[in-house]
Design an enzyme around this catalytic site. Structure first.
Site, short mmCIF file in Angstrom:
data_model
loop_
_atom_site.label_atom_id
_atom_site.label_comp_id
_atom_site.label_asym_id
_atom_site.label_seq_id
_atom_site.Cartn_x
_atom_site.Cartn_y
_atom_site.Cartn_z
N GLU A 67 -62.01 -15.40 -4.72
CA GLU A 67 -60.98 -14.60 -4.03
C GLU A 67 -59.75 -14.43 -4.89
O GLU A 67 -59.36 -15.39 -5.57
CB GLU A 67 -60.59 -15.28 -2.70
CG GLU A 67 -61.71 -15.27 -1.72
CD GLU A 67 -61.35 -15.89 -0.36
OE1 GLU A 67 -60.14 -16.07 -0.08
OE2 GLU A 67 -62.26 -16.17 0.40
N ARG A 99 -66.09 -20.98 3.31
CA ARG A 99 -65.62 -20.82 1.93
C ARG A 99 -66.70 -20.11 1.13
O ARG A 99 -67.89 -20.45 1.24
CB ARG A 99 -65.32 -22.18 1.28
CG ARG A 99 -64.01 -22.81 1.71
CD ARG A 99 -62.79 -22.03 1.19
NE ARG A 99 -61.53 -22.66 1.55
CZ ARG A 99 -60.84 -22.44 2.67
NH1 ARG A 99 -61.31 -21.56 3.55
NH2 ARG A 99 -59.71 -23.05 2.90
N HIS A 149 -60.63 -12.52 4.25
CA HIS A 149 -60.27 -13.89 4.64
C HIS A 149 -59.26 -13.89 5.81
O HIS A 149 -58.13 -14.34 5.68
CB HIS A 149 -59.67 -14.66 3.43
CG HIS A 149 -59.66 -16.15 3.62
ND1 HIS A 149 -59.85 -17.04 2.59
CD2 HIS A 149 -59.50 -16.92 4.72
CE1 HIS A 149 -59.79 -18.28 3.04
NE2 HIS A 149 -59.58 -18.24 4.34
C1 8YV Z 1 -56.28 -20.21 6.38
C2 8YV Z 1 -58.53 -21.30 5.99
O1 8YV Z 1 -55.81 -18.97 6.74
O2 8YV Z 1 -57.35 -23.10 6.95
C3 8YV Z 1 -58.24 -22.73 6.22
O3 8YV Z 1 -58.95 -23.58 5.62
O4 8YV Z 1 -59.46 -20.98 5.36
C4 8YV Z 1 -57.75 -20.16 6.49
O5 8YV Z 1 -58.25 -19.81 7.73
C5 8YV Z 1 -55.79 -20.56 5.02
O6 8YV Z 1 -56.44 -21.65 4.49
C6 8YV Z 1 -54.34 -20.86 5.00
O7 8YV Z 1 -53.97 -21.60 3.86
#
Ligand code: 8YV
Length: 328
Positions: A272, A243, A290
């Site tokens: 983001e 993150r 992402h």
């Molecule tokens: C996802 C992510 O694509 O799962 C997670 O926490 O950061 C990502 O890889 C995204 O969150 C889907 O909502």
């Protein structure tokens, strides 16, 4: 909810087989054009839904949840990280929250390794050179990167993804170091040949590559602060597939510009989809939108987890991937 199908509102476009199955099982409201919902649309979704299926792009904060209807009982998030959901408020309001852990691990670890290689070996820069039409041919001192074999990789956050990265890293000849809230059990540590650093600061000062693989929580916000980034050796590179909020993005950008950090591979950003514009002009930075877990296989696995979580919940059982259980 027993007789009627529950109303399930899905905030973004999911893979077709997942949407089809959800339509069969539930009274599902899809977002076919995939436009992220506005705050007002999210409030409306929370009013009408028994189950909300949000993603990382939906901020389900206190204000939104305060306006949820009484029927909203489950937030079955499509993703592993849950920092976009105000968990304390959900708990107070009697809303169960689930996520999709485990199925993104290998894909995200692959992308982390790809960024480590891309930054160290100037992959994106080389690709840009080819497309620019400016390549003048091979030269003994052109496009030189840095060998990763024999270097030290520090992993911040040794959960599933951190461990999957460690397994890959060993194959690339990196020595694995980690900092985590809790030390791994000795068998796992031995299997990964990983060295635990109780002090994150001390680990930072000794690494060639740092990878961020911890979740964003109040405790990890700006864990890589300006002060801590300064502890890195000037030749070190930083990779983040977790993150953006874990790193002070402005401080990192300043240090990359000044050559105080040698490079960065960033798949996630603090605000983001905004990105610090200064990053866009830096050759020693590889930027991705992402996409760490973006495989069709992974997205289908995530969708299946969401379906299992909803189905078990509406059938009156405890869904397997509970992040929190409702208080009431
Ligand atoms: C996802 C992510 O694509 O799962 C997670 O926490 O950061 C990502 O890889 C995204 O969150 C889907 O909502």
């Amino acid at each position: 909810m027993a007789q009627e199908k529950p109303v399930v509102v899905v905030t973004r476009k999911l893979p077709d087989p997942i949407e089809t199955r959800m339509m069969e099982l539930f009274d599902t409201r899809l977002n076919r054009d995939d436009q992220p919902m506005t705050g007002a649309e999210l409030i409306e979704a929370c009013r009408m839904a028994d189950v909300l299926v949000p993603t990382v792009t939906d901020r389900i904060d206190k204000g939104i949840m305060a306006q949820a209807g009484p029927r909203l009982r489950l937030i079955a998030s499509f993703g592993t990280g849950v920092d976009h959901i105000d968990l304390a408020t959900a708990r107070e309001r009697g809303i169960t929250v689930t996520n999709t852990p485990g199925v993104l691990t290998e894909d995200t670890a692959d992308m982390t390794m790809a960024l480590i290689l891309a930054v160290s070996r100037r992959v994106a820069e080389g690709e840009r050179l080819m497309r620019s039409g400016e390549w003048k041919g091979w030269g003994p001192t052109t496009m030189l990167g840095h060998r990763i074999w024999g270097k030290r990789l520090g992993i911040l956050g040794m959960g599933r993804i951190g461990q999957a990265l460690a397994r890959r890293a060993r194959g690339f000849g990196l020595s694995v170091h980690y900092h985590n809230r809790r030390r791994l059990d000795s068998a796992t540590e031995a299997e990964l040949e990983a060295t635990f650093w109780e002090s994150f600061d001390q680990m930072l000062a000794h690494m060639d590559i740092l990878s961020v693989n911890c979740p964003h929580t109040p405790a990890t916000y700006h864990l890589l602060s300006a002060r801590r980034l300064k502890l890195l050796k000037p030749h070190a590179i930083v990779v983040n597939t977790a993150r953006g909020e874990v790193i002070d993005e402005n401080a990192l950008t300043r240090m990359l510009t000044a050559g105080e950090v040698a490079g960065a591979g960033l798949d996630v950003f603090e605000h983001e989809p905004a990105v610090n514009p200064k990053l866009l002009n830096l050759d020693n930075v590889v930027l991705l939108p992402h996409m760490g877990s973006a495989t069709i296989d992974g997205r289908i696995d995530m969708g299946e987890k969401v379906i299992v979580n909803i189905k078990t919940f509406v059938d009156g059982h405890k869904p397997p991937d509970r992040v929190i259980e409702a208080l009431v």
